[in-house]
Write a protein that holds these residues in place. Sequence first.
Motif, PDB file in Angstrom:
ATOM      1  N   LEU A 227      -6.589   0.913  -4.411  1.00 10.15           N
ATOM      2  CA  LEU A 227      -7.601  -0.461  -4.165  1.00 10.15           C
ATOM      3  C   LEU A 227      -6.031  -1.214  -4.655  1.00 10.15           C
ATOM      4  O   LEU A 227      -6.399  -2.437  -4.060  1.00 10.15           O
ATOM      5  CB  LEU A 227      -8.113  -0.578  -5.301  1.00 10.15           C
ATOM      6  CG  LEU A 227      -9.441   0.345  -5.442  1.00 10.15           C
ATOM      7  CD1 LEU A 227     -10.851   0.687  -6.441  1.00 10.15           C
ATOM      8  CD2 LEU A 227     -10.053  -0.007  -3.476  1.00 10.15           C
ATOM      9  N   PHE A 228      -5.429  -0.918  -5.785  1.00  8.36           N
ATOM     10  CA  PHE A 228      -4.491  -1.554  -6.347  1.00  8.36           C
ATOM     11  C   PHE A 228      -3.310  -2.425  -4.513  1.00  8.36           C
ATOM     12  O   PHE A 228      -3.104  -3.853  -3.973  1.00  8.36           O
ATOM     13  CB  PHE A 228      -3.458  -1.742  -6.672  1.00  8.36           C
ATOM     14  CG  PHE A 228      -1.989  -2.946  -6.622  1.00  8.36           C
ATOM     15  CD1 PHE A 228      -2.186  -3.288  -8.449  1.00  8.36           C
ATOM     16  CD2 PHE A 228      -1.005  -2.886  -6.414  1.00  8.36           C
ATOM     17  CE1 PHE A 228      -2.052  -4.362  -8.673  1.00  8.36           C
ATOM     18  CE2 PHE A 228       0.013  -3.777  -6.946  1.00  8.36           C
ATOM     19  CZ  PHE A 228      -0.333  -4.475  -8.078  1.00  8.36           C
TER      20      PHE A 228
ATOM     21  N   VAL B  65       3.531   0.903 -10.434  1.00 10.27           N
ATOM     22  CA  VAL B  65       2.590   0.631  -9.468  1.00 10.27           C
ATOM     23  C   VAL B  65       2.825  -1.431  -8.853  1.00 10.27           C
ATOM     24  O   VAL B  65       2.905  -1.332  -7.839  1.00 10.27           O
ATOM     25  CB  VAL B  65       2.051   1.040  -9.143  1.00 10.27           C
ATOM     26  CG1 VAL B  65       0.416   0.337  -7.719  1.00 10.27           C
ATOM     27  CG2 VAL B  65       1.240   2.229  -8.274  1.00 10.27           C
ATOM     28  N   VAL B  66       2.105  -1.718 -10.477  1.00  5.73           N
ATOM     29  CA  VAL B  66       1.731  -2.744 -10.585  1.00  5.73           C
ATOM     30  C   VAL B  66       3.170  -3.791 -10.680  1.00  5.73           C
ATOM     31  O   VAL B  66       3.566  -4.431 -10.119  1.00  5.73           O
ATOM     32  CB  VAL B  66       1.015  -2.999 -11.779  1.00  5.73           C
ATOM     33  CG1 VAL B  66       1.030  -4.411 -11.947  1.00  5.73           C
ATOM     34  CG2 VAL B  66      -0.088  -2.110 -11.315  1.00  5.73           C
ATOM     35  N   GLY B  67       4.123  -3.091 -11.498  1.00  2.00           N
ATOM     36  CA  GLY B  67       5.632  -3.383 -11.532  1.00  2.00           C
ATOM     37  C   GLY B  67       5.867  -3.541  -9.782  1.00  2.00           C
ATOM     38  O   GLY B  67       6.418  -4.428  -9.922  1.00  2.00           O
TER      39      GLY B  67
ATOM     40  N   GLY C  94      -6.443 -10.256 -12.232  1.00  2.00           N
ATOM     41  CA  GLY C  94      -7.870  -9.595 -11.088  1.00  2.00           C
ATOM     42  C   GLY C  94      -8.330  -8.583 -10.530  1.00  2.00           C
ATOM     43  O   GLY C  94      -9.547  -7.984 -10.850  1.00  2.00           O
ATOM     44  N   PHE C  95      -7.169  -7.484 -10.666  1.00  2.00           N
ATOM     45  CA  PHE C  95      -7.395  -6.238 -10.000  1.00  2.00           C
ATOM     46  C   PHE C  95      -7.339  -5.204 -11.020  1.00  2.00           C
ATOM     47  O   PHE C  95      -8.106  -4.791 -10.653  1.00  2.00           O
ATOM     48  CB  PHE C  95      -5.787  -5.902  -9.524  1.00  2.00           C
ATOM     49  CG  PHE C  95      -5.540  -4.351  -9.451  1.00  2.00           C
ATOM     50  CD1 PHE C  95      -6.301  -3.846  -8.341  1.00  2.00           C
ATOM     51  CD2 PHE C  95      -4.766  -3.582 -10.511  1.00  2.00           C
ATOM     52  CE1 PHE C  95      -6.736  -2.368  -8.554  1.00  2.00           C
ATOM     53  CE2 PHE C  95      -4.715  -2.578 -10.163  1.00  2.00           C
ATOM     54  CZ  PHE C  95      -5.529  -1.155  -9.555  1.00  2.00           C
ATOM     55  N   VAL C  96      -6.779  -5.265 -12.167  1.00  2.00           N
ATOM     56  CA  VAL C  96      -7.371  -4.592 -13.665  1.00  2.00           C
ATOM     57  C   VAL C  96      -9.010  -4.366 -14.220  1.00  2.00           C
ATOM     58  O   VAL C  96      -9.571  -3.470 -14.038  1.00  2.00           O
ATOM     59  CB  VAL C  96      -6.503  -5.032 -14.985  1.00  2.00           C
ATOM     60  CG1 VAL C  96      -7.589  -4.067 -15.895  1.00  2.00           C
ATOM     61  CG2 VAL C  96      -4.852  -4.248 -14.170  1.00  2.00           C
ATOM     62  N   LEU C  97      -8.841  -6.220 -13.316  1.00  2.00           N
ATOM     63  CA  LEU C  97     -10.964  -6.082 -13.701  1.00  2.00           C
ATOM     64  C   LEU C  97     -11.428  -5.693 -12.981  1.00  2.00           C
ATOM     65  O   LEU C  97     -12.143  -4.974 -13.258  1.00  2.00           O
ATOM     66  CB  LEU C  97     -10.971  -7.896 -13.662  1.00  2.00           C
ATOM     67  CG  LEU C  97     -10.438  -8.598 -14.413  1.00  2.00           C
ATOM     68  CD1 LEU C  97     -11.047 -10.097 -15.152  1.00  2.00           C
ATOM     69  CD2 LEU C  97     -11.516  -8.206 -15.869  1.00  2.00           C
TER      70      LEU C  97
ATOM     71  N   VAL D  42       0.775  -1.025   0.284  1.00  2.00           N
ATOM     72  CA  VAL D  42       0.033  -0.267  -0.381  1.00  2.00           C
ATOM     73  C   VAL D  42       0.725   0.958   0.004  1.00  2.00           C
ATOM     74  O   VAL D  42       0.629   1.829  -0.697  1.00  2.00           O
ATOM     75  CB  VAL D  42      -0.585  -0.003   1.031  1.00  2.00           C
ATOM     76  CG1 VAL D  42      -1.890   1.372   1.366  1.00  2.00           C
ATOM     77  CG2 VAL D  42      -1.988  -1.012   1.189  1.00  2.00           C
ATOM     78  N   ILE D  43       2.184   1.163   0.539  1.00  2.00           N
ATOM     79  CA  ILE D  43       3.109   2.493   0.699  1.00  2.00           C
ATOM     80  C   ILE D  43       3.714   2.330  -0.344  1.00  2.00           C
ATOM     81  O   ILE D  43       3.535   4.306  -0.682  1.00  2.00           O
ATOM     82  CB  ILE D  43       3.707   1.757   1.941  1.00  2.00           C
ATOM     83  CG1 ILE D  43       3.355   2.409   3.149  1.00  2.00           C
ATOM     84  CG2 ILE D  43       5.025   3.508   2.113  1.00  2.00           C
ATOM     85  CD1 ILE D  43       4.038   1.863   4.494  1.00  2.00           C
ATOM     86  N   VAL D  44       3.487   1.712  -1.357  1.00  2.00           N
ATOM     87  CA  VAL D  44       4.763   1.853  -2.104  1.00  2.00           C
ATOM     88  C   VAL D  44       3.556   2.318  -3.394  1.00  2.00           C
ATOM     89  O   VAL D  44       3.941   3.736  -3.502  1.00  2.00           O
ATOM     90  CB  VAL D  44       5.338   0.515  -2.890  1.00  2.00           C
ATOM     91  CG1 VAL D  44       5.707   0.270  -4.788  1.00  2.00           C
ATOM     92  CG2 VAL D  44       6.388  -0.431  -2.118  1.00  2.00           C
ATOM     93  N   ALA D  45       2.359   1.497  -3.106  1.00  2.00           N
ATOM     94  CA  ALA D  45       1.195   2.214  -3.950  1.00  2.00           C
ATOM     95  C   ALA D  45       0.971   3.907  -3.865  1.00  2.00           C
ATOM     96  O   ALA D  45       0.832   4.631  -4.936  1.00  2.00           O
ATOM     97  CB  ALA D  45       0.401   1.680  -3.943  1.00  2.00           C
TER      98      ALA D  45
END
Length: 836
Positions: free
Chosen positions: A711-712, A642-644, A666-669, A399-402
Amino acid sequence: MAELLHRLGTFAARRAWVVIAAWTLILAVTVGGFLVGFKGLSSSFDIPGTASGDVIAQLEEELPDFSGASGTIVFSTEDGASLSDEQRREIAALVESALDLPDVADVIDPFATSQELSDRRQQVEDGRAQIAAGREQAEGGRQQLDAARQELEAGQAQLDAARAQLQAAPEPQRSAGLAALDPQQARLDAGKAELDAREQQVRDGLAALDASEAELERGAELLSYADGIRVVSDDGSTAIVNVSFTEPRLELAQESKDAVIEHFEGTPIDGVEVGISTDISQGIPEILGVGEAIGVAIAAIVLVVVLGSVLAAAFPIVTALVGVAIGAMATLSFSGVIQMASVTPFLGVMLGLAVGIDYALFIVYRHRRQLLQGADVVESIGLANGTAGTAVVFAGTTVIVALLALNITGIPFLGLMGTAGAISVAIAVLIAVSLIPAFLGLAKGRVLSRRARERAVRAADSADTSRSRVRPMSGLRAVVTVVVSIVALLVIAIPALSMRLGLPDGGSEAEDSTAYRAYTITEREFGQGVNGPLLVTADLPEGLDDIQVQEAQLEVARVLAAQDDVVAVAPVAVSDDSRLAAFQVVPAEGPSSESTERLVRDLRALPPVDGDITLGVAGQAAINIDISEGLADILPLYLTVVVGLSFLIMVMVFRSLLVPLVATGGFVLSLFATYGAVTAIFQWGWFGPLLGIHQTGPILSFLPVILVGILFGLAMDYQLFLATGMREAFVHGSPARLAVAQGFRAGRTVVIAAAIIMIAVFGGFVTSEAVIIKSFGLGLAVGVLLDAFVVRMLLMPAVMHLLGRSAWWLPRWLDRVIPNVDVEGAALERRHPAHH
C-alpha cells in the motif's frame, strides 16, 4: 532517464515487431523454464529460530517419529447413527492400506486405539482387584502365622515351666530331664525360624504389592489425565484416523498429501462422510478464477470509458496479462531450488495485474491526449514514454523498494513473497515502457475514434476559457476537508486497536470444503481443542530408571493438567536415552482462540518442574504465536526502512520536504484505517456473510506487514501522478494554491481510473475460497480505496492548499546536492516538442 525512455519509446514505435518478438521470446523462455523447473509449492509457513521451531528440531533429533507432519481423517455417519461393523471394517481396511502411501510413517486405527485404551483402563481395574486379592490373601496368611506363633509361644511357655521345675530336682534327675527337653526346644526353635521366614515372605509380598500398587496408581493417574482424548465419539458415530508423515511439515511434498486425500476420499464408504484436516487438505488455491476475471472485466470497462477506444483499452489488459504470465512462471521456475509457500505467486499475480494495467494506462492516456492536440504519432509515443514513462519508472521503483525490503524481516517465506512481487512489478514497468509503445506504434492513429477527434477540436476552441475557470479551493473548504478526512480515517481505524494476529484454521475454510467438514465435525463430537492440540516436551534429568521416568512424567502431567483451559494431557513418548518426554495437551478451545494463545504463553512461562525439568511447547497455536510475534517485532524496522527509502525518492522527485511528509502522514492514516476495516470484517464479522466469511478469527499474521509494503508503494504512485502535475503548474509560474487545483484537475481522471482498476483487480481476489487470498485481496482493495479517494483526492490537495508556497520549500544546500530527475518531463518537452 526521460531522454532514455524517449529513445526507447520511439524505437519501439518504429520497430514494433522487433519488440513484440523479443517479449514473445522472453515469454517462451519463461514457459520453458516453468515446465522444467516447477516442482510444487508448500502450504505451510514457518519462521526459523522460534521457540516452537527449536522444539521441533529437538524432536527431530531425539524423537524423530514425532517430528514429521501429521493430520487427521474424520469419518462420520451421515445420519448420526453409530458406525456399523461393516463400516468399521471398511475404515480399518483403508487405514491398513494407507501405510503404503508415500512419506506416510504411521496411520492409527481409531477402533484399535479405542479398544486399547479401554483395555488399559480395564487392566487398571483388574490390577487393583488383583492387588486387593493379594492383600486379602496376605492378610489371611498373616493371621495364620499369628495363630501359629501363639501356639509356639504357648509351647515355649510350657517348656520353660518344665525346665524351671527340673532346676529344683536332684542332679541326676535334673540332667536327664533337661536333656530330654532339648529336642523339644530344637523343634520349637525350628518352628520359630520357619515362622520368621514365612513372615518375611508375607512382608516381601506386601512390599511387592505396595510397589505394584504405586506403579499401577501412577499409570492410572496418567491415564486419567488423558480421559479427554478420544478417537471414537461417545455415540460411536464418528472416528478420527491420525496420519503421521516421515517428512517435517515444511518439507512434505504436496504429492504425498494428495495421495492421502485420494486414498481416503477415492474409496467412499456407504453412509459415511469424510473430512480431512487442513494439515493435509490445504493445497494450492487456483491463481485465477471467476472473481479475478470479473475484476479484469471491470478494469476493461473503465479503460474503454477513459480511453474512448476498445483498441486502446485492450493494450493495458494484454500487456498486464503477458507481464503476469512472465512474472509468475519465472518465479515458479525456481520452486525446485527454493521452497515456496503457496501464496508466493499470488502476490505477484495481484500486483502484476493491477500495476500492469495502471502503468500502461498512464502512458496510453498521455499519448492519447497528445494525439488529440495534433501531435505526430511516433513523436507522441516517445514523449509519452519519456514523461509518463519516467513517472511510471519512479512509481514502480517505490513499489519495488517496499517489496524487496520484506527481505530484511529475516522471514524466508515473506522475503520470497516480496521478491516475487517485486519481479512482477519490475516486469510490468519494463513492459509498460517498451511493449506499450510498440503496440501504439502499430495502432498509429486508430487509438482515437472520429468522435474523440471531433470532441478534441471543440475542446481546443474553449481551452482558454476552461483553463480560466480553474480556481483554487477556499481556505474554509480546505480546513473542513482536512478535519473530516482525518476524523473519518481515525474512526475507521478504531477496530485496529483490538486486532489479533494468527494463522487460519479449518474453521475459516470454505463451507463446502473437506477441511471445514473435518474441523466442524471434530469440534462437535470431540471438542474445540482437539482441532489444535499442543505438543509439550520435557527435558528429563540424566540417569533416571524406568520408575523415576514414570514419576517424572506424572509430575509434568500434574503441572500441565493443573493449568487453566487444559482438557486433557497424555504422555506420548520417551526418547531411548530417557532424556526427553513428549506430551499431547488438548486445550479447551481451538488453535486460534485467545484462551489457547494464553495457555501457550502460560506454559512457556512455567518454572522448571521439580526444579530441573524444563518444558517446551509446539503445535499450531504455538507456531501461530511465534510467527505473529516475529512479524510484530520486525514491523517497526520494516516500516522505517520502507518509509525512509521512499521518502528519499520522493524528496528527489518532488524537490520538497513537506510534500513527502504530507504523503507519508496520509499513508499512515490510510494504513491504520485499512487495518481497522480488515479487523472489523475478519475478526468482528462485519459484512462477513456478504463477503463469504462464515467464521471470524484472528487476522492473518503476515497481512499487516504485506499491506505496509504494497500500500505504501501504491499510495506513492497516486501521490506521484497528482503531485507532479501540481509541481509542473507551479514551476511554470502558477501561484502555489492555483497550481494545486490545476495539477489536481489534470491528473484526477487518470488517477481515479487507475484506482478503480486496482480496486476491481484486488477485489476480484476476495471471491477466492482460500482465506489467505481473500484477506489479501480485501485488504489491498480497501487500502487503495481509502488512500486514493480519501487521502490523495481529498486530504492531500487540501493540505497542499493550506501549505501554499511553503509546500515546495527545499533547503538550498539540499537542492544543490540531490539530482534533478525531472519527472514532469519539462526539459524533454523542450527538446522534443510533440507537435510543431
